[in-house]
Design a protein around this motif. Structure first.
Motif, PDB file in Angstrom:
ATOM      1  N   GLU A  21     -11.340  14.623 -24.217  1.00  0.00           N
ATOM      2  CA  GLU A  21     -12.077  13.492 -24.769  1.00  0.00           C
ATOM      3  C   GLU A  21     -13.246  13.157 -23.845  1.00  0.00           C
ATOM      4  OE1 GLU A  21     -11.824  11.953 -27.535  1.00  0.00           O
ATOM      5  OE2 GLU A  21      -9.911  12.674 -28.348  1.00  0.00           O
ATOM      6  N   ASP A  22     -14.450  13.135 -24.398  1.00  0.00           N
ATOM      7  CA  ASP A  22     -15.641  12.909 -23.580  1.00  0.00           C
ATOM      8  C   ASP A  22     -16.536  11.885 -24.268  1.00  0.00           C
ATOM      9  OD1 ASP A  22     -17.872  12.942 -22.018  1.00  0.00           O
ATOM     10  OD2 ASP A  22     -18.087  15.122 -21.964  1.00  0.00           O
ATOM     11  N   ASN A  23     -16.608  10.692 -23.675  1.00  0.00           N
ATOM     12  CA  ASN A  23     -17.459   9.633 -24.223  1.00  0.00           C
ATOM     13  C   ASN A  23     -18.665   9.366 -23.327  1.00  0.00           C
ATOM     14  OD1 ASN A  23     -15.762   9.098 -26.487  1.00  0.00           O
ATOM     15  ND2 ASN A  23     -14.332   8.079 -25.078  1.00  0.00           N
ATOM     16  N   THR A  24     -19.003  10.359 -22.514  1.00  0.00           N
ATOM     17  CA  THR A  24     -20.146  10.218 -21.610  1.00  0.00           C
ATOM     18  C   THR A  24     -21.419   9.976 -22.412  1.00  0.00           C
ATOM     19  OG1 THR A  24     -19.098  11.759 -20.085  1.00  0.00           O
ATOM     20  CG2 THR A  24     -21.429  11.313 -19.754  1.00  0.00           C
ATOM     21  N   SER A  25     -22.237   9.002 -21.968  1.00  0.00           N
ATOM     22  CA  SER A  25     -23.505   8.751 -22.656  1.00  0.00           C
ATOM     23  C   SER A  25     -24.394   9.981 -22.563  1.00  0.00           C
ATOM     24  CB  SER A  25     -24.208   7.543 -22.038  1.00  0.00           C
ATOM     25  OG  SER A  25     -24.483   7.774 -20.670  1.00  0.00           O
ATOM     26  N   GLN A  26     -25.101  10.279 -23.652  1.00  0.00           N
ATOM     27  CA  GLN A  26     -25.891  11.496 -23.754  1.00  0.00           C
ATOM     28  C   GLN A  26     -27.390  11.204 -23.663  1.00  0.00           C
ATOM     29  OE1 GLN A  26     -24.615  14.943 -24.564  1.00  0.00           O
ATOM     30  NE2 GLN A  26     -22.955  13.851 -23.510  1.00  0.00           N
ATOM     31  N   GLN A  27     -28.100  12.138 -23.043  1.00  0.00           N
ATOM     32  CA  GLN A  27     -29.554  12.105 -23.054  1.00  0.00           C
ATOM     33  C   GLN A  27     -30.045  13.127 -24.076  1.00  0.00           C
ATOM     34  OE1 GLN A  27     -31.531  12.036 -19.137  1.00  0.00           O
ATOM     35  NE2 GLN A  27     -29.467  12.082 -18.221  1.00  0.00           N
ATOM     36  N   LEU A  28     -31.035  12.735 -24.867  1.00  0.00           N
ATOM     37  CA  LEU A  28     -31.579  13.631 -25.882  1.00  0.00           C
ATOM     38  C   LEU A  28     -32.634  14.531 -25.258  1.00  0.00           C
ATOM     39  CD1 LEU A  28     -31.524  14.415 -28.886  1.00  0.00           C
ATOM     40  CD2 LEU A  28     -33.353  12.744 -29.251  1.00  0.00           C
ATOM     41  N   SER A  29     -32.451  15.835 -25.465  1.00  0.00           N
ATOM     42  CA  SER A  29     -33.371  16.824 -24.904  1.00  0.00           C
ATOM     43  C   SER A  29     -33.982  17.639 -26.032  1.00  0.00           C
ATOM     44  CB  SER A  29     -32.622  17.746 -23.938  1.00  0.00           C
ATOM     45  OG  SER A  29     -33.446  18.826 -23.532  1.00  0.00           O
ATOM     46  N   PRO A  30     -35.288  17.985 -25.945  1.00  0.00           N
ATOM     47  CA  PRO A  30     -35.915  18.766 -27.022  1.00  0.00           C
ATOM     48  C   PRO A  30     -35.370  20.188 -27.116  1.00  0.00           C
ATOM     49  CG  PRO A  30     -37.448  18.465 -25.197  1.00  0.00           C
ATOM     50  CD  PRO A  30     -36.275  17.582 -24.923  1.00  0.00           C
ATOM     51  N   PHE A  31     -34.922  20.754 -25.990  1.00  0.00           N
ATOM     52  CA  PHE A  31     -34.371  22.106 -26.044  1.00  0.00           C
ATOM     53  C   PHE A  31     -33.582  22.401 -24.775  1.00  0.00           C
ATOM     54  CE2 PHE A  31     -38.145  22.753 -23.543  1.00  0.00           C
ATOM     55  CZ  PHE A  31     -37.803  23.755 -22.644  1.00  0.00           C
ATOM     56  N   GLN A  32     -32.769  23.448 -24.848  1.00  0.00           N
ATOM     57  CA  GLN A  32     -32.109  23.986 -23.670  1.00  0.00           C
ATOM     58  C   GLN A  32     -31.865  25.474 -23.894  1.00  0.00           C
ATOM     59  OE1 GLN A  32     -28.909  25.234 -22.535  1.00  0.00           O
ATOM     60  NE2 GLN A  32     -28.245  25.617 -24.656  1.00  0.00           N
ATOM     61  N   ILE A  33     -31.884  26.225 -22.802  1.00  0.00           N
ATOM     62  CA  ILE A  33     -31.590  27.657 -22.842  1.00  0.00           C
ATOM     63  C   ILE A  33     -30.557  27.954 -21.764  1.00  0.00           C
ATOM     64  CG2 ILE A  33     -32.502  29.995 -22.571  1.00  0.00           C
ATOM     65  CD1 ILE A  33     -35.234  28.925 -23.432  1.00  0.00           C
ATOM     66  N   THR A  34     -29.492  28.625 -22.181  1.00  0.00           N
ATOM     67  CA  THR A  34     -28.427  28.992 -21.249  1.00  0.00           C
ATOM     68  C   THR A  34     -28.201  30.491 -21.296  1.00  0.00           C
ATOM     69  OG1 THR A  34     -27.289  26.869 -21.507  1.00  0.00           O
ATOM     70  CG2 THR A  34     -25.985  28.710 -20.665  1.00  0.00           C
ATOM     71  N   VAL A  35     -28.139  31.108 -20.110  1.00  0.00           N
ATOM     72  CA  VAL A  35     -27.725  32.517 -20.027  1.00  0.00           C
ATOM     73  C   VAL A  35     -26.208  32.567 -20.023  1.00  0.00           C
ATOM     74  CG1 VAL A  35     -27.806  34.638 -18.664  1.00  0.00           C
ATOM     75  CG2 VAL A  35     -29.823  33.163 -18.832  1.00  0.00           C
ATOM     76  N   ALA A  36     -25.610  31.911 -19.046  1.00  0.00           N
ATOM     77  CA  ALA A  36     -24.160  31.736 -18.954  1.00  0.00           C
ATOM     78  C   ALA A  36     -23.941  30.543 -18.039  1.00  0.00           C
ATOM     79  CB  ALA A  36     -23.480  32.984 -18.399  1.00  0.00           C
ATOM     80  N   TYR A  37     -23.300  29.509 -18.569  1.00  0.00           N
ATOM     81  CA  TYR A  37     -23.118  28.268 -17.809  1.00  0.00           C
ATOM     82  C   TYR A  37     -22.607  28.566 -16.411  1.00  0.00           C
ATOM     83  CZ  TYR A  37     -21.291  23.711 -16.483  1.00  0.00           C
ATOM     84  OH  TYR A  37     -21.023  22.529 -15.819  1.00  0.00           O
ATOM     85  N   PRO A  38     -23.230  27.971 -15.351  1.00  0.00           N
ATOM     86  CA  PRO A  38     -24.262  26.917 -15.360  1.00  0.00           C
ATOM     87  C   PRO A  38     -25.686  27.434 -15.214  1.00  0.00           C
ATOM     88  CG  PRO A  38     -23.331  27.092 -13.185  1.00  0.00           C
ATOM     89  CD  PRO A  38     -22.641  28.144 -14.010  1.00  0.00           C
ATOM     90  N   LEU A  39     -25.919  28.711 -15.501  1.00  0.00           N
ATOM     91  CA  LEU A  39     -27.289  29.234 -15.461  1.00  0.00           C
ATOM     92  C   LEU A  39     -28.007  28.769 -16.716  1.00  0.00           C
ATOM     93  CD1 LEU A  39     -26.584  32.873 -14.185  1.00  0.00           C
ATOM     94  CD2 LEU A  39     -27.335  30.876 -12.864  1.00  0.00           C
ATOM     95  N   ALA A  40     -28.516  27.538 -16.675  1.00  0.00           N
ATOM     96  CA  ALA A  40     -29.058  26.905 -17.864  1.00  0.00           C
ATOM     97  C   ALA A  40     -30.189  25.964 -17.477  1.00  0.00           C
ATOM     98  CB  ALA A  40     -27.965  26.131 -18.588  1.00  0.00           C
ATOM     99  N   THR A  41     -30.956  25.577 -18.486  1.00  0.00           N
ATOM    100  CA  THR A  41     -32.071  24.659 -18.286  1.00  0.00           C
ATOM    101  C   THR A  41     -31.618  23.376 -17.602  1.00  0.00           C
ATOM    102  OG1 THR A  41     -33.059  25.518 -20.322  1.00  0.00           O
ATOM    103  CG2 THR A  41     -33.974  23.488 -19.443  1.00  0.00           C
ATOM    104  N   HIS A  42     -30.467  22.855 -18.026  1.00  0.00           N
ATOM    105  CA  HIS A  42     -29.951  21.613 -17.441  1.00  0.00           C
ATOM    106  C   HIS A  42     -28.895  21.870 -16.369  1.00  0.00           C
ATOM    107  CE1 HIS A  42     -32.247  19.568 -20.454  1.00  0.00           C
ATOM    108  NE2 HIS A  42     -31.517  20.031 -21.457  1.00  0.00           N
ATOM    109  N   GLY A  43     -28.670  23.115 -16.024  1.00  0.00           N
ATOM    110  CA  GLY A  43     -27.732  23.452 -14.965  1.00  0.00           C
ATOM    111  C   GLY A  43     -26.343  22.908 -15.204  1.00  0.00           C
ATOM    112  N   SER A  44     -25.713  22.426 -14.138  1.00  0.00           N
ATOM    113  CA  SER A  44     -24.345  21.912 -14.235  1.00  0.00           C
ATOM    114  C   SER A  44     -24.278  20.562 -14.945  1.00  0.00           C
ATOM    115  CB  SER A  44     -23.731  21.793 -12.838  1.00  0.00           C
ATOM    116  OG  SER A  44     -24.491  20.897 -12.034  1.00  0.00           O
ATOM    117  N   GLU A  45     -25.432  19.950 -15.246  1.00  0.00           N
ATOM    118  CA  GLU A  45     -25.470  18.664 -15.946  1.00  0.00           C
ATOM    119  C   GLU A  45     -25.594  18.832 -17.459  1.00  0.00           C
ATOM    120  OE1 GLU A  45     -25.212  15.583 -14.429  1.00  0.00           O
ATOM    121  OE2 GLU A  45     -24.657  16.832 -12.703  1.00  0.00           O
ATOM    122  N   SER A  46     -25.467  20.059 -17.952  1.00  0.00           N
ATOM    123  CA  SER A  46     -25.728  20.333 -19.377  1.00  0.00           C
ATOM    124  C   SER A  46     -24.795  19.564 -20.312  1.00  0.00           C
ATOM    125  CB  SER A  46     -25.623  21.829 -19.649  1.00  0.00           C
ATOM    126  OG  SER A  46     -24.310  22.297 -19.384  1.00  0.00           O
TER     127      SER A  46
END
Length: 332
Positions: A21-46
């Motif tokens: 269960e995850d009720n963490t508040s979300q930030q809206l992002s226009p895009f993200q690209i992930t190769v394999a988590y956490p290798l991603a645009t938002h890193g470990s905060e994705s």
């Protein structure tokens, strides 16, 4: 088949490991690209981002989607998904899923499904479905307000339609399961022993609901030379007239066999039965009623009592007559 089973087991294991269960508040992002988590645009905060466009090369772990998400292997979102989501293997969504959700193997949703859900093996939803879920296996642990289409369908409460080979539902007061085998936990099951002018004795199992059930028949008859076997499949409905009286309407197709194995020639007896049932004691009833018979054959095996005519149907012929049924029935 071995590899498919392994992939399915891995998908289910992965969903149970990742989901929380995850009720963490979300930030809206226009895009993200992930190769394999956490290798991603938002890193470990994705997991704290809901993305309008989400692209996952191998696998991605994100907060949610409002728009489009594409994944080569699998997509995981901790919260809601709205829009179009596609994965080569599996989609796992912790929140509600709304839109079109497509996967090669499994769609697993811990929230409510609303929209169209297509999968190569399994659709699983925990909090309900409003829309269409189509896969070989569809499992919903809450309620379905729409359509489940597959080989095996399960839901707790059905307020729509299940269409498959095997349907299992716990409560179908406002729904309709249609299939070869329909199991309703609090539904209807009956057994009848019926005799008629052509099929001398038959044992019929009826499973489903009073207002719609599937029937399975095994019977015996004979001609001048030998015992004949009858196997049949049908659908029907019980109409309650009073506490002790019912009217059953049954439509069935019955194959006549010369032996206990399937006979190669066409010998199909189509029956429309209208039987009056009168309760004798407890769940035991006596039944009696007319039947409309349409017999299509290329080699006549049964003795037809009379016929309104003989019709040529290409290589086959057909007879039609009105007969009678009598017997006893027991409902569980």
């Amino acid at each position: 088949m071995k590899y498919t089973t392994l992939i399915l087991a891995l998908c289910l294991s992965l969903s149970s490991i990742l989901y929380a269960e995850d009720n963490t508040s979300q930030q809206l992002s226009p895009f993200q690209i992930t190769v394999a988590y956490p290798l991603a645009t938002h890193g470990s905060e994705s997991l704290h981002y809901t993305n309008m466009l989400s692209l996952n090369w191998f696998y991605g772990l994100n907060g949610g989607v409002k728009g489009l998400e594409l994944g080569t292997l699998f997509n995981y979102n901790a919260q809601d998904v709205m829009g179009l989501q596609w994965a080569g293997i599996t989609n796992i969504n912790g929140g509600d899923s709304k839109g079109v959700i497509l996967s090669g193997v499994t769609n697993i949703g811990y929230g409510r499904y609303t929209g169209l859900f297509l999968s190569g093996i399994l659709n699983y939803s925990r909090k309900g479905l409003t829309g269409v879920a189509a896969a070989p296996v569809n499992i919903n642990t809450s309620e379905v307000e729409g359509l489940q289409l597959g080989v095996f369908n399960y839901t707790k409460n059905l307020k729509g339609v299940q269409f498959g080979l095997v349907n299992y539902v716990e409560n179908a007061d406002k729904g309709l399961p249609i299939g070869l085998v329909n199991i309703v936990k609090d539904g209807y099951m009956g057994v009848e022993n019926v005799s008629g002018e052509v099929i001398y004795t038959s044992l019929i199992l009826k499973v489903g609901m009073e207002r719609y059930y599937t029937s399975y028949k095994f019977g015996l008859t004979q001609n001048d030379h030998q015992i004949l076997y009858v196997t049949g499949l049908g659908i029907g409905r019980n109409v309650t007239l009073s506490d002790t009286q019912k009217l059953s309407i049954d439509l069935s197709v019955n194959q006549i066999h010369e032996s206990s194995t399937i006979h190669e020639s066409l010998n199909l007896l189509h029956k429309l039965d209208l039987n009056y049932k009168r309760k004798i004691i407890n769940n035991l009833s006596f039944l009696l009623g007319p039947s409309l018979n349409f017999y299509v054959y290329d080699e006549k095996l049964i003795r037809v009592p009379y016929s309104f005519g003989t019709w040529d149907l290409g290589d086959n012929k057909a007879n039609m007559w009105i007969g009678m049924n009598t017997g006893i029935g027991y409902s569980f």
